[in-house]
Design a protein around this motif. Structure first.
Motif, PDB file in Angstrom:
ATOM      1  N   ARG A 175      -2.255 -12.021   8.128  1.00 37.30           N
ATOM      2  CA  ARG A 175      -3.185 -10.892   8.223  1.00 37.30           C
ATOM      3  C   ARG A 175      -2.459  -9.558   8.230  1.00 37.30           C
ATOM      4  O   ARG A 175      -2.890  -8.588   7.609  1.00 37.30           O
ATOM      5  CB  ARG A 175      -4.019 -10.999   9.509  1.00 37.30           C
ATOM      6  N   ARG A 176      -1.348  -9.485   8.956  1.00 36.23           N
ATOM      7  CA  ARG A 176      -0.634  -8.213   9.124  1.00 36.23           C
ATOM      8  C   ARG A 176      -0.067  -7.682   7.821  1.00 36.23           C
ATOM      9  O   ARG A 176       0.121  -6.483   7.650  1.00 36.23           O
ATOM     10  CB  ARG A 176       0.498  -8.391  10.141  1.00 36.23           C
ATOM     11  N   TYR A 177       0.233  -8.603   6.896  1.00 29.93           N
ATOM     12  CA  TYR A 177       0.897  -8.202   5.660  1.00 29.93           C
ATOM     13  C   TYR A 177      -0.025  -8.204   4.446  1.00 29.93           C
ATOM     14  O   TYR A 177       0.208  -7.444   3.504  1.00 29.93           O
ATOM     15  CB  TYR A 177       2.079  -9.141   5.380  1.00 29.93           C
ATOM     16  N   LEU A 178      -1.032  -9.068   4.449  1.00 29.48           N
ATOM     17  CA  LEU A 178      -1.834  -9.263   3.246  1.00 29.48           C
ATOM     18  C   LEU A 178      -3.300  -8.880   3.404  1.00 29.48           C
ATOM     19  O   LEU A 178      -4.038  -8.881   2.420  1.00 29.48           O
ATOM     20  CB  LEU A 178      -1.745 -10.733   2.802  1.00 29.48           C
ATOM     21  N   ALA A 183      -2.968  -1.453   0.303  1.00 26.92           N
ATOM     22  CA  ALA A 183      -2.359  -1.754  -0.991  1.00 26.92           C
ATOM     23  C   ALA A 183      -2.556  -3.206  -1.400  1.00 26.92           C
ATOM     24  O   ALA A 183      -2.454  -3.532  -2.581  1.00 26.92           O
ATOM     25  CB  ALA A 183      -0.866  -1.438  -0.954  1.00 26.92           C
ATOM     26  N   MET A 184      -2.847  -4.082  -0.451  1.00 20.16           N
ATOM     27  CA  MET A 184      -3.115  -5.481  -0.768  1.00 20.16           C
ATOM     28  C   MET A 184      -4.580  -5.601  -1.206  1.00 20.16           C
ATOM     29  O   MET A 184      -5.484  -5.779  -0.384  1.00 20.16           O
ATOM     30  CB  MET A 184      -2.824  -6.372   0.441  1.00 20.16           C
ATOM     31  N   VAL A 185      -4.821  -5.503  -2.488  1.00 21.06           N
ATOM     32  CA  VAL A 185      -6.183  -5.320  -3.011  1.00 21.06           C
ATOM     33  C   VAL A 185      -6.954  -6.635  -3.102  1.00 21.06           C
ATOM     34  O   VAL A 185      -8.140  -6.684  -2.828  1.00 21.06           O
ATOM     35  CB  VAL A 185      -6.122  -4.654  -4.405  1.00 21.06           C
ATOM     36  N   TRP A 186      -6.298  -7.731  -3.520  1.00 13.47           N
ATOM     37  CA  TRP A 186      -6.971  -8.998  -3.814  1.00 13.47           C
ATOM     38  C   TRP A 186      -8.086  -8.752  -4.835  1.00 13.47           C
ATOM     39  O   TRP A 186      -9.275  -8.756  -4.499  1.00 13.47           O
ATOM     40  CB  TRP A 186      -7.527  -9.647  -2.543  1.00 13.47           C
ATOM     41  N   PRO A 187      -7.741  -8.527  -6.113  1.00 14.30           N
ATOM     42  CA  PRO A 187      -8.718  -8.089  -7.119  1.00 14.30           C
ATOM     43  C   PRO A 187      -9.951  -8.975  -7.246  1.00 14.30           C
ATOM     44  O   PRO A 187     -11.051  -8.470  -7.468  1.00 14.30           O
ATOM     45  CB  PRO A 187      -7.896  -8.098  -8.414  1.00 14.30           C
ATOM     46  N   LEU A 460       2.023 -12.018  -1.657  1.00 17.15           N
ATOM     47  CA  LEU A 460       2.177 -10.657  -2.159  1.00 17.15           C
ATOM     48  C   LEU A 460       1.831 -10.574  -3.637  1.00 17.15           C
ATOM     49  O   LEU A 460       1.179  -9.632  -4.097  1.00 17.15           O
ATOM     50  CB  LEU A 460       3.614 -10.172  -1.934  1.00 17.15           C
ATOM     51  N   ILE A 461       2.256 -11.572  -4.396  1.00 20.63           N
ATOM     52  CA  ILE A 461       1.950 -11.588  -5.825  1.00 20.63           C
ATOM     53  C   ILE A 461       0.456 -11.772  -6.050  1.00 20.63           C
ATOM     54  O   ILE A 461      -0.175 -11.071  -6.856  1.00 20.63           O
ATOM     55  CB  ILE A 461       2.748 -12.708  -6.523  1.00 20.63           C
ATOM     56  N   PHE A 507      -7.594 -18.884   2.637  1.00 16.44           N
ATOM     57  CA  PHE A 507      -8.114 -18.321   3.879  1.00 16.44           C
ATOM     58  C   PHE A 507      -7.823 -16.822   3.968  1.00 16.44           C
ATOM     59  O   PHE A 507      -8.672 -16.035   4.394  1.00 16.44           O
ATOM     60  CB  PHE A 507      -7.494 -19.033   5.085  1.00 16.44           C
ATOM     61  N   THR A 508      -6.626 -16.423   3.563  1.00 20.53           N
ATOM     62  CA  THR A 508      -6.253 -15.014   3.643  1.00 20.53           C
ATOM     63  C   THR A 508      -7.093 -14.174   2.700  1.00 20.53           C
ATOM     64  O   THR A 508      -7.526 -13.063   3.045  1.00 20.53           O
ATOM     65  CB  THR A 508      -4.763 -14.843   3.311  1.00 20.53           C
ATOM     66  N   SER A 509      -7.337 -14.692   1.505  1.00 19.01           N
ATOM     67  CA  SER A 509      -8.206 -13.984   0.558  1.00 19.01           C
ATOM     68  C   SER A 509      -9.602 -13.798   1.131  1.00 19.01           C
ATOM     69  O   SER A 509     -10.205 -12.724   1.020  1.00 19.01           O
ATOM     70  CB  SER A 509      -8.278 -14.769  -0.757  1.00 19.01           C
ATOM     71  N   ASP A 510     -10.123 -14.837   1.771  1.00 14.31           N
ATOM     72  CA  ASP A 510     -11.440 -14.726   2.395  1.00 14.31           C
ATOM     73  C   ASP A 510     -11.416 -13.742   3.563  1.00 14.31           C
ATOM     74  O   ASP A 510     -12.397 -13.023   3.802  1.00 14.31           O
ATOM     75  CB  ASP A 510     -11.907 -16.099   2.872  1.00 14.31           C
TER      76      ASP A 510
END
Length: 700
Positions: A175-178, A183-187, A460-461, A507-510
């Protein structure tokens, strides 16, 4: 930051996105909105914390939709004509059902007001966690079908649960990074946000201006009608291999221009085909698409043809592009002839002969090695300072307006995630120790450690490019050396290492979607956990089986060791490790040029979906991406920000409902289109033969 400023800061014509999102510094002092134009245009910068979320309507619809999606996808997975329902279908169906429940239920605790957008988001996210067939099911499948083993329900259940939920624990750290950084958009999430807003929000429109909702309905219905053409009536337009038509009897033209081969010039007019493996090209940033395109061209259209026509590793004995297993003479490899109790029998193996794969398949493994090692170097060079700073700052202040708004809700304690992580690791150890998976406890811990090590650089990618490099190759490689000859141990290790990472990023994307939509984190936690548990209780085997033979039965020592013809593949590890270094210093020397946009891990991971993806999928994906993410974004920025993500959601919706109707009416009844020349999927007849080769090569 204005769209004009974003596009013209560098004065370049090649790529219009100066903000290389992975290096953007987010400081919000003047504007209370996201500094990313696409996010600012799609995601609301307001919130109403009083909206009820975990309502009776959510529990009923969340459970029912998750069960339906998990069961249907698992059931159809094993049919001759498989079909997958995405959470998009639930997202659309939940809206009218929620409205209906709000109308008919008595007001009170069961019906606390109008059906709201947060309930809708949480229902969709719950279903999203349940939509995919559990990867560990493939272990059960190949055990029963190929290796004649069955460990029973409890063993399978423990393995499925541990691999599906273990990644949930990692998401808490990520969570802290992504999630928190703007800047972590998750298009891909922006498509769902656009659809939620389209359904729930009213717009202030100028006279004659279309609303997003109207645009969505018209686009979705149009795609629904059109999708019948490539999907049923005229399938040949799914892959127009016009080069083959010049001379259908030419083997070389079939290899060069056939849709099942190199696919040069193949045109697809089928949206489902374009997005099949690489997701929607309407949401991936153009700089990322350029990197993927460079990697694809260099690998698939330069390296593979050179290797094939120079007969590298006896390439001409096998198909140009194939994931099948072969003997030295080019015939199919029958694994059962070298096994005793599902473990390699050295004597039988020596008598039957070594395993061979297509040169293309071998090269994709090598590129996969390079892509993986390049991520380590790239992350260290570009992100080490930022990641340390993010860790220190995450507990001190907000990054942007969306993070600030989320401070209204209590965060999920870290120990909740830690309990799940360590608990599921213990479950996996117990399953592998009690039942004969041939995987000792230390190997389980090693698989989990590999997953935890790579999840951040891969995340990150994905957060920036919508592409996720996999850990399937490196996990197979590592355990293949440590425990050679054990097919089931190999695929179990691979599943623990690869899927734990993939699930963590799902899970992180959600979580990022919940962040955008201002869903209380604790509600997200329980919704995700429930959806994943349901998926595990509702219990791509061909490639999975091939991998189990290559890495498990034969093992890397024989396949890629010093005595193997494929030994040179190992040097790709070193190539990937050093390749980002010169580009890093070139970027520093030539800043504010096109060098800013070269991303080596994305270039090297470009063909990670091949196979099963084919070259023509990439060609058409990039072509559509150029239209929307370059041309439309540059020359029609207002339209792009307002409608591009809505259009992507509309096209996916139209295709999904066409697929449902087609399956119900025709496919489930084994009804096919009346045969005619346009009902063929490929008009290159020679290409359908997997063993075609140039006439100069004698038949084996």
């Amino acid at each position: 930051m204005s769209e004009h400023k974003l596009e013209h800061t560098t004065g370049k014509e090649f790529i219009d996105e100066k903000a290389d999102l992975e290096r953007t510094s987010i400081i919000l002092e003047e504007e209370e909105n996201s500094p990313i134009p696409e996010v600012a245009a799609i995601v609301s910068n307001k919130d109403d914390p009083s909206l009820p979320v975990m309502t009776f309507r959510f529990w009923v619809m969340g459970i029912l939709c998750s069960v339906l999606l998990a069961f249907v996808n698992q059931f159809f997975f094993f049919r001759t004509h498989p079909m997958t329902l995405s959470a998009l279908v639930i997202q659309l169906l939940a809206y009218p059902i929620g409205k209906f429940m709000a109308r008919i239920l008595p007001h009170g605790i069961l019906n606390p007001g109008p059906f709201n957008i947060k309930e809708h988001v949480l229902i969709t996210l719950t279903a999203n966690c349940a939509q995919g067939a559990a990867y560990a099911v493939d272990i059960t499948v190949i055990q029963k079908v190929f290796y004649n083993e069955d460990f029973g329900f409890l063993a399978n259940l423990m393995l499925v649960f541990s691999t599906q939920i273990l990644g949930f624990g990692m998401a808490g750290v990520l969570r802290r990074y992504l999630v928190y950084p703007a800047a972590m958009v998750w298009p891909a999430n922006l498509v769902q946000v656009a659809l939620f807003n389209t359904l729930h929000q009213d717009e202030d429109l100028a006279p004659g201006q279309w609303s997003r909702y109207k645009f969505f309905v018209v686009a979705a219905f149009s795609m629904f009608l059109y999708a019948w053409i490539p999907g049923f009536l005229f399938p040949v337009v799914s892959a127009i291999a016009w080069i083959c038509w010049i001379n259908p009897k030419s083997i070389v033209l079939s290899q060069v221009g056939g849709s099942s081969s190199l696919g040069i010039g193949v045109i697809s007019l089928d949206w489902n085909n374009i997005v099949a493996f690489l997701t929607s090209p309407l949401v991936v940033p153009w700089w990322a698409q350029v990197n993927i395109g460079i990697g694809f061209v260099v690998i698939a259209w330069i390296m593979v043809p050179i290797a094939y026509y120079s007969n590298l590793w006896d390439a001409k004995r096998y198909p140009v592009i194939s994931s099948q297993l072969f003997r030295v003479d080019g015939t199919s490899y029958e694994t059962s002839k070298i096994l005793t109790k599902n473990i390699l029998n050295e004597t039988l193996y020596e008598g039957y002969g070594p395993l061979r794969i297509s040169t293309f398949f071998a090269l994709t493994y090598g590129i996969g090695f390079a892509g993986l090692s390049s991520m380590v170097t790239h992350t260290w060079l570009y992100h080490r300072h930022k990641l340390v700073a993010q860790w220190k700052q995450s507990r001190e202040h907000s990054e942007d307006i969306h993070h600030k708004l989320m401070q209204a809700y209590p965060e999920v304690p870290d120990w909740w995630y830690a309990t799940i992580f360590f608990g599921m690791t213990i479950v996996a150890v117990i399953a592998c120790e009690v039942w004969d998976y041939n995987l000792p406890w230390w190997a389980v811990l090693l698989a989990v450690a590999l997953s935890a090590f790579f999840v951040l650089p891969i995340g990150l990618i994905q957060a920036l490019t919508n592409q996720q490099p996999g850990l399937n190759i490196i996990t197979e490689y590592v355990i293949g050396y440590m425990l050679p000859g054990r097919a089931i141990a190999n695929v179990t290790f691979k599943t623990l290492g690869y899927i734990s990472m993939a699930q963590a990023l799902t899970f992180t994307s959600d979580l990022k979607l919940g962040h955008y939509m201002k869903i209380p984190p604790r509600a997200m936690f329980w919704a995700q956990l429930m959806g994943t548990a349901i998926a595990g209780l509702c219990p791509n085997a061909a490639v999975f089986y091939s991998a189990s033979v290559i890495w498990g039965v034969i093992a890397p020592e024989r396949m890629f060791g010093p005595t193997s013809i494929y030994n040179a593949i190992n040097y790709f590890f070193l190539l990937g490790l050093v390749l980002p270094i010169p580009f890093y210093y070139l970027k520093k020397k030539f800043s504010n040029t096109w060098m800013d946009y070269i991303h080596i891990p994305v270039v090297l991971s470009a063909t990670g979906m091949m196979p099963p993806a084919r070259p023509y999928h990439y060609f058409n994906w990039i072509a559509v991406g150029f239209i929307f993410q370059f041309y439309v974004r540059r020359y029609h920025p207002s339209w792009h920000l307002r409608f591009t993500y809505v259009l992507s959601a509309a096209f996916d919706t139209g295709v999904a409902f066409m697929g449902l109707m087609s399956f119900a009416i025709f496919t489930s009844r084994e009804v096919e289109m009346v045969p005619w020349w346009g009902s063929r999927y490929d008009l290159c007849p020679l290409e359908s033969d997997p063993f075609i080769a140039p006439p100069t090569v004698p038949e084996a």
